[in-house]
Write a protein that holds these residues in place. Sequence first.
Motif, mmCIF file in Angstrom:
data_model
loop_
_atom_site.group_PDB
_atom_site.id
_atom_site.type_symbol
_atom_site.label_atom_id
_atom_site.label_comp_id
_atom_site.label_asym_id
_atom_site.label_seq_id
_atom_site.Cartn_x
_atom_site.Cartn_y
_atom_site.Cartn_z
ATOM 1 N N GLY A 71 0.814 -1.207 0.000
ATOM 2 C CA GLY A 71 0.000 0.000 0.000
ATOM 3 C C GLY A 71 0.845 1.253 0.000
ATOM 4 O O GLY A 71 0.512 2.253 -0.640
ATOM 5 N N CYS A 99 0.554 1.491 -6.471
ATOM 6 C CA CYS A 99 0.548 1.627 -5.016
ATOM 7 C C CYS A 99 -0.319 2.820 -4.612
ATOM 8 O O CYS A 99 -0.378 3.819 -5.328
ATOM 9 C CB CYS A 99 1.965 1.828 -4.480
ATOM 10 S SG CYS A 99 3.070 0.442 -4.750
ATOM 11 N N GLN A 100 -0.949 2.714 -3.466
ATOM 12 C CA GLN A 100 -1.831 3.776 -2.998
ATOM 13 C C GLN A 100 -1.061 5.051 -2.666
ATOM 14 O O GLN A 100 -1.524 6.157 -2.925
ATOM 15 C CB GLN A 100 -2.603 3.309 -1.766
ATOM 16 C CG GLN A 100 -3.576 2.172 -2.030
ATOM 17 C CD GLN A 100 -4.255 1.691 -0.763
ATOM 18 O OE1 GLN A 100 -3.991 2.186 0.335
ATOM 19 N NE2 GLN A 100 -5.126 0.705 -0.909
ATOM 20 N N GLU A 101 0.114 4.894 -2.072
ATOM 21 C CA GLU A 101 0.883 6.059 -1.616
ATOM 22 C C GLU A 101 2.365 5.831 -1.890
ATOM 23 O O GLU A 101 2.932 4.835 -1.435
ATOM 24 C CB GLU A 101 0.653 6.282 -0.123
ATOM 25 C CG GLU A 101 1.380 7.489 0.449
ATOM 26 C CD GLU A 101 1.152 7.628 1.943
ATOM 27 O OE1 GLU A 101 2.051 8.155 2.614
ATOM 28 O OE2 GLU A 101 0.085 7.193 2.423
#
Length: 261
Positions: free
Chosen positions: A54, A74-76
């Motif tokens: 993530g 990826c989220q972040e």
Amino acid sequence: MAEIPSLPQRAFVVSAQRRDELASAFQSGAESYDKIRPSYPDAALDFTVQHHPGTAVDIGCGSGIFTEQLAARCQEVTAVDPSQDMLSVLAKRLPEVRTVCAAGEATGLAENSFDLVTYAQAWHWVDHPKASAEAARLLHDQGWLTLLWNQLDVSIAWVHRLARIMHAGDVHRPELQPPLGPEFSKPEHGIWHWAMPLDFEEIIELTKSRSYYRKATAMTQAKVEANLEWYWTEHLGHAPAEKVQVPYLTHAWRSRRRTRR
């Protein structure tokens, strides 16, 4: 068939002084670097994010070529590089990505805060024990460190000679395992072969993006360009504007962070 060249048995071996000297070549010229350096095969990205992280930090991110691919999965993502010039190019491409101007050995980021740490084309620019310790500090337990390289496929004789004329830094056996600290388990690896279409002008631009050329004198730079012109147009017989499929490979290594005690 041409004989495959003998390749050095060691890689990643350079003094700290020489490493810092060569790395300083990337404090400027980020725009030209960004235009000619290739992205990474989808299979290498799949290998990197297999465990569905993530949060990720791309260290030695340069102009953000791999960061952009990572951000799509990826989220972040946080991007770290010691060159503000490189980060300025990255920020134009990826305004949503947090950037930090710092060395890989001391990022200043919070500990135990990432699922994944990546180094794309950058592990040879750091002190390996210190960078390993810093990566381990940043990762959650069981998080992953992945190291990737695009390199000319110098197992092919004519490419090997081209790389030597260019003074490319990747004239070594690609299977050589990069050094990691004791914080990480035995690494797994993947390798993918592909080709990049280049004409002579782009060969010159690729050469200019390398640290050796950037730190050389004008006389040495002119000699490198003249040698490349002879090799490309006379020895290999390519017209300057002809697109030639230049063999590359991407090699990646991933290792899981050991559990903290």
